[in-house]
Design an enzyme around this catalytic site. Structure first.
Site, PDB file in Angstrom:
ATOM      1  N   VAL A  45       0.839  -1.207   0.000  1.00 32.16           N
ATOM      2  CA  VAL A  45       0.000   0.000   0.000  1.00 32.16           C
ATOM      3  C   VAL A  45       0.871   1.254   0.000  1.00 32.16           C
ATOM      4  CG1 VAL A  45      -1.838   1.265   1.205  1.00 32.16           C
ATOM      5  CG2 VAL A  45      -1.915  -1.229   1.092  1.00 32.16           C
ATOM      6  N   CYS A  46       1.963   1.224   0.746  1.00 36.60           N
ATOM      7  CA  CYS A  46       2.875   2.372   0.762  1.00 36.60           C
ATOM      8  C   CYS A  46       3.464   2.615  -0.627  1.00 36.60           C
ATOM      9  CB  CYS A  46       3.979   2.160   1.788  1.00 36.60           C
ATOM     10  SG  CYS A  46       3.374   2.105   3.485  1.00 36.60           S
TER      11      CYS A  46
END
Length: 152
Positions: A45-46
C-alpha cells in the site's frame, strides 16, 4: 503530542531525502506542500501511495504544490525503494533519526508500532495547515480526494 490540525502552523523540519539531500519545509514557502506520510517502505500500500504521488506530480505542480513522501525508513533504503518504484521526481524524506521525530512533532507517530500514521497533511504557501486526513493503515489514500484538496 497533539495531532496537527487545519489552522495550525506546520512545524519546520530538515530531513534527508531518498537521495541524501536536505529537505527543509520552510524552503518551500510560496508553494503548497503535501506531506504524504506512509508507515514503511517496501510494503504494497505504501508503494501504491508513493507511485500515485509520482504519477500525479505534474498535476500537483500545476497547482503550485510539492508532494513529499515521508516515513521513518532510512534514506538509503528509501533511495533503493524509489529506484525500484521508478520514482524520480517526488522526494521521499526519511524521518529516521531521531526516530520518527517529525511524525511525533506532528502528532502522527504510532508509539506501539514505531512508525507514522498513514496520513496526508496539506500546507499552504505561508506554512499553515489547510487539510489533514489520517487513513486506516491498510487503506490507500484516494489520490482524487487529495487532488481536490490541492485544487481548492
Amino acid at each position: 503530542m497533539k495531532q496537527i490540525t487545519a489552522g495550525d502552523y506546520a512545524p519546520d523540519f530538515v530531513l534527508k531525502d531518498n537521495r541524501g539531500q536536505d529537505v527543509k519545509l520552510s524552503d518551500y514557502r510560496g508553494k503548497k506542500v503535501l506531506l504524504s506520510w506512509h508507515p514503511l517502505a517496501w510494503t504494497k500500500v505504501c508503494a501504491e501511495q508513493m507511485k500515485s504521488l509520482e504519477a500525479n506530480y505534474a498535476e500537483m505542480e500545476k497547482f503550485n504544490t510539492v508532494p513529499l513522501g515521508l516515513s521513518v525508513d532510512a534514506y538509503p533504503s528509501k533511495n533503493a525503494w524509489a529506484k525500484e518504484l521508478e520514482i524520480t521526481r517526488t522526494k521521499l524524506p526519511a524521518d529516521f533519526w531521531p526516530h520518527g521525530q517529525v511524525a511525533q512533532t506532528y502528532g502522527l507517530f504510532r508509539d506501539g508500532e514505531g512508525f507514522s500514521e498513514r496520513a496526508n497533511v496539506l500546507i499552504d504557501e505561508a506554512g499553515k495547515v489547510l487539510w489533514v486526513k489520517i487513513y486506516p493503515i491498510p487503506e490507500l489514500p484516494d489520490i482524487n480526494e487529495v487532488l481536490a484538496e490541492i485544487r481548492r
